[in-house]
Each structure stands twice: as C-alpha cells, then as structure tokens.
Scaffold this motif. Sequence first.
Motif, mmCIF file in Angstrom:
data_model
loop_
_atom_site.group_PDB
_atom_site.id
_atom_site.type_symbol
_atom_site.label_atom_id
_atom_site.label_comp_id
_atom_site.label_asym_id
_atom_site.label_seq_id
_atom_site.Cartn_x
_atom_site.Cartn_y
_atom_site.Cartn_z
ATOM 1 N N ARG A 180 -37.993 3.114 -10.491
ATOM 2 C CA ARG A 180 -39.335 2.750 -10.549
ATOM 3 C C ARG A 180 -39.919 3.109 -12.014
ATOM 4 O O ARG A 180 -41.468 3.113 -12.156
ATOM 5 C CB ARG A 180 -40.193 3.562 -9.522
ATOM 6 C CG ARG A 180 -39.749 2.932 -8.143
ATOM 7 C CD ARG A 180 -40.222 3.970 -6.917
ATOM 8 N NE ARG A 180 -39.830 3.226 -5.590
ATOM 9 C CZ ARG A 180 -39.937 4.029 -4.400
ATOM 10 N NH1 ARG A 180 -39.816 5.055 -4.521
ATOM 11 N NH2 ARG A 180 -39.408 3.288 -3.473
ATOM 12 N N PRO A 214 -31.955 0.032 2.833
ATOM 13 C CA PRO A 214 -32.950 -1.061 2.426
ATOM 14 C C PRO A 214 -33.905 -0.834 1.200
ATOM 15 O O PRO A 214 -34.248 -1.744 0.449
ATOM 16 C CB PRO A 214 -33.680 -1.439 3.809
ATOM 17 C CG PRO A 214 -32.821 -0.819 4.734
ATOM 18 C CD PRO A 214 -32.007 0.265 4.068
ATOM 19 N N GLU A 215 -34.531 0.678 1.502
ATOM 20 C CA GLU A 215 -35.345 0.903 0.204
ATOM 21 C C GLU A 215 -34.718 0.850 -1.269
ATOM 22 O O GLU A 215 -35.462 0.561 -2.093
ATOM 23 C CB GLU A 215 -35.778 2.234 0.768
ATOM 24 C CG GLU A 215 -37.008 2.921 -0.386
ATOM 25 C CD GLU A 215 -37.615 4.307 0.030
ATOM 26 O OE1 GLU A 215 -38.490 4.692 -0.692
ATOM 27 O OE2 GLU A 215 -36.674 4.850 0.845
ATOM 28 N N MET A 217 -31.944 -0.834 -2.154
ATOM 29 C CA MET A 217 -31.463 -2.118 -2.489
ATOM 30 C C MET A 217 -32.491 -2.960 -2.838
ATOM 31 O O MET A 217 -32.428 -3.724 -3.764
ATOM 32 C CB MET A 217 -30.858 -2.813 -1.165
ATOM 33 C CG MET A 217 -29.402 -2.194 -0.982
ATOM 34 S SD MET A 217 -28.560 -1.976 -2.621
ATOM 35 C CE MET A 217 -28.123 -3.851 -2.873
ATOM 36 N N GLU A 218 -33.821 -2.783 -2.135
ATOM 37 C CA GLU A 218 -35.091 -3.411 -2.624
ATOM 38 C C GLU A 218 -35.498 -3.248 -4.165
ATOM 39 O O GLU A 218 -35.972 -4.133 -4.891
ATOM 40 C CB GLU A 218 -36.133 -3.391 -1.544
ATOM 41 C CG GLU A 218 -37.549 -4.016 -1.979
ATOM 42 C CD GLU A 218 -37.384 -5.570 -2.064
ATOM 43 O OE1 GLU A 218 -38.237 -5.885 -3.092
ATOM 44 O OE2 GLU A 218 -36.671 -6.107 -1.652
ATOM 45 N N VAL A 219 -35.539 -1.919 -4.129
ATOM 46 C CA VAL A 219 -35.974 -1.652 -5.606
ATOM 47 C C VAL A 219 -34.984 -2.074 -6.774
ATOM 48 O O VAL A 219 -35.327 -2.778 -7.716
ATOM 49 C CB VAL A 219 -35.924 -0.081 -5.612
ATOM 50 C CG1 VAL A 219 -36.062 0.518 -7.147
ATOM 51 C CG2 VAL A 219 -37.022 0.513 -5.002
ATOM 52 N N GLN A 221 -32.857 -4.868 -6.410
ATOM 53 C CA GLN A 221 -33.274 -6.500 -6.424
ATOM 54 C C GLN A 221 -34.401 -6.630 -7.019
ATOM 55 O O GLN A 221 -34.537 -7.729 -7.959
ATOM 56 C CB GLN A 221 -33.219 -6.811 -4.906
ATOM 57 C CG GLN A 221 -32.070 -6.589 -4.000
ATOM 58 C CD GLN A 221 -30.764 -7.326 -4.781
ATOM 59 O OE1 GLN A 221 -30.902 -8.164 -5.592
ATOM 60 N NE2 GLN A 221 -29.681 -6.770 -4.424
ATOM 61 N N SER A 222 -35.459 -5.948 -6.935
ATOM 62 C CA SER A 222 -37.092 -6.003 -7.634
ATOM 63 C C SER A 222 -36.736 -5.985 -9.186
ATOM 64 O O SER A 222 -37.137 -6.931 -9.817
ATOM 65 C CB SER A 222 -37.875 -5.160 -7.093
ATOM 66 O OG SER A 222 -38.958 -5.372 -7.633
ATOM 67 N N ARG A 225 -35.035 -9.299 -10.507
ATOM 68 C CA ARG A 225 -36.151 -10.227 -10.455
ATOM 69 C C ARG A 225 -37.017 -10.131 -11.666
ATOM 70 O O ARG A 225 -37.650 -11.000 -11.947
ATOM 71 C CB ARG A 225 -36.793 -10.217 -9.155
ATOM 72 C CG ARG A 225 -35.609 -10.867 -8.145
ATOM 73 C CD ARG A 225 -36.561 -11.145 -6.768
ATOM 74 N NE ARG A 225 -37.251 -10.030 -6.307
ATOM 75 C CZ ARG A 225 -36.827 -9.293 -5.329
ATOM 76 N NH1 ARG A 225 -35.543 -9.417 -4.691
ATOM 77 N NH2 ARG A 225 -37.390 -8.175 -4.859
ATOM 78 N N SER A 250 -27.810 -10.598 -3.203
ATOM 79 C CA SER A 250 -28.870 -11.172 -2.566
ATOM 80 C C SER A 250 -29.861 -11.612 -3.021
ATOM 81 O O SER A 250 -31.276 -11.739 -2.647
ATOM 82 C CB SER A 250 -29.392 -9.900 -1.504
ATOM 83 O OG SER A 250 -29.708 -8.847 -2.168
ATOM 84 N N VAL A 251 -29.676 -11.869 -4.552
ATOM 85 C CA VAL A 251 -31.013 -12.493 -5.388
ATOM 86 C C VAL A 251 -30.757 -13.929 -5.332
ATOM 87 O O VAL A 251 -29.916 -14.336 -6.111
ATOM 88 C CB VAL A 251 -30.961 -11.964 -6.608
ATOM 89 C CG1 VAL A 251 -31.916 -12.450 -7.586
ATOM 90 C CG2 VAL A 251 -30.955 -10.286 -6.863
#
Length: 357
Positions: A180, A214-215, A217-219, A221-222, A225, A250-251
Amino acid sequence: MDSLEKTTHRSEQKSRKFLKSLIQKQPQELLLVIGTGVSAAAAPGIPALCSWRSCLEAVIETAEQLDVLHPGDAAQFRRKVMKDRDLLVVAHDLIRKMSPRTGDTKPNFFQDCLMEIFDNLEQHLQHPQVLQSILSLMDRGTMVLTTNYDNLLEIFGQQQNRPMESLDLKDKTKVLQWARGHIRYGVLHIHGLYTDPCGMVLDPSGYKDVTQDPEVMEVFQSLYRTRSFLFVGCGETLRDQIFQALFLYSVPNKVDLEHYMVVLKESEDHFFKHQADMLLHGIKVVSYGACFDHFPGYVQDLATQICRQRSPDADRADSTTLAGSGCQDCAKRKLEENGIEASKQLRPSGTQASRGP
C-alpha cells in the motif's frame, strides 16, 4: 574519428534511447522488479550474483566443500544446471535434496551455502552506480521487489542513511504496508533473503498462506493493474512460479497493461521475438545494448530521466512554498507563469496587512 569509433559511438548513442511512455512516468507510478543483473553490476567480484546458473553452480560447489551434498548428487545437479532450461525447477529440486524428507523446505543446508557465498557482501561492492539510481527512484516513491536472495541494495541504502528494510512474504502485516506504499524504503524479497533463518522458497506451495489470502492477493493484483512494473536485470522472472502466482495468474486483459523490461540484445532475432511475445503480457521489452557493460550507464540515464518528472503535487507545493517565502518577486513570477493573478495570491492578511515597511 575512425569508422570503428563512429560505430561504437553510434552503438552507445542507440543504447541510450528511451521510450517516451517510460521516461514520462512519475517515479511513484513505477514498481521496480530487480534481478541478478543489478547485483552482478554492483558486485562483479561475486560470480554467484551474476545469474541463476552461476548462483546454483556456486551453491553446489560450496555444498561439496561443506560436505552437505553427496558427490554423486552434486555431479547430477551440475549436469542439470548445464542442460536444463528451467533453472528455477533445478533450484527447487536442489533445496529439496538439502532438506529433511518431510515435505517441508525448512530447515535446509541451502541457506548455509548461500550464507557462505554471500559473506561480507559490502566488501565486494565495486560499482554502486546502479544501486544509487534505484535509491534515487525510491526516494521519489518507486516501489521495489526482487527475486534475489542478496541484500546489496539494502546495505548500500543504509550506507546512504536511508532506513532500508528487507521484507519477507511471510510477514503479512509488513507485506500489506509495503504493497500500500507505506514503507518507502522496503525491498520485498519474494523468494526470501539468505539471512532469513526460515530458509528459501521457490514455489508457491511454500507461500500457500499468502497466495490463499484474499486480502493479500487483491493488493498484489491491484499493484499489477495500477502500477507500471519495470523489470531491470531480470531474465526468468516471468517464468518464476511465485511471481506468476502473486501477479499474473488472475489478472485479466494483461495485454491492456503497460509494463517494461530492460534486456540485453545478444541476438536480434531472439530479441524481436521476445519483444513480440512479451507484448501479449502487456510488457514492452527494450534493449540497453548488446553488451552487459552498457547496463549500468543505461540504468543511470534512465533513472535520471524518470526522476526529472515532476508530479502536480510537487508543483503545487513549490507554489505554496514560494508564496509563503520572503522572495516575493520569485513567487510573483512563479504564479504569473501559472496564469494566476499575483496581486490576489500574495496579498498579506491579518496584522501583516496593516504593518508598514
């Protein structure tokens, strides 16, 4: 200037060409992925830093010297290192061989071999220019992750009075803070660090707690992107199973992304094929030249160009600083350049308005 000198000069000039889309990026828009080429340029006296192949060869030799690998196994792994294309698989097998047969990779002798190989790294630092360039980008907000086991960048940064921090994927809190953007001088080692007593991991199963979170991996992947990844000194990173698990699997619509990879151009046919293949992953491949000697200078020049970019926030900060300083004429010129009516912006307020000269 003779023809040879002209050819060399043209080659050097060509190696300094940069894509506008890259050098116009703000440093804080980039995530730098550094590989063995960076360490090899900074400390050429350590062969194990030059490439994955060199590192594995050094590990095997050291393992024999420490009597932690059977001579027959050592000979077999030497053949694999010479012949196999997927060195990450070879490295994984080597770690397993040097570990208890429990299905776990810890504890193992692989780390002991790396500690022997990388002992007193700071004493071997000969050409810190590339590290200084990376540090300059970090100063301005560029994030850094690495597939390297060594901590040369952190050692150099600490010498330059930066609060460098080596991060491990197993520390979720630190990983999230880094992802972050809250740890400016953090370097994420996705394979671990040779000084880490937990050992090294080369496949996603070793980080199943991370890849199944999930938390986290989402960071990640973000990041892939929203930031432009700049691969420097990397060879096999996109084939790296951990990197794939964290950023690629998963992108969707990767072709719509804009990442960059700086590579050596040894063969034109191979280079242009690689360039076309990488565009399918949204990665623009550019060459720093046909010789590794061009690499440090290219990275320096590239970092200098990127660091020249000024963010809108910096420009606003400059205007505010100037308007509040004693140099009213400078502030007035600055504001007028920006199309602002200086008389309104610089009018004093409160008690200062009625105070005489």
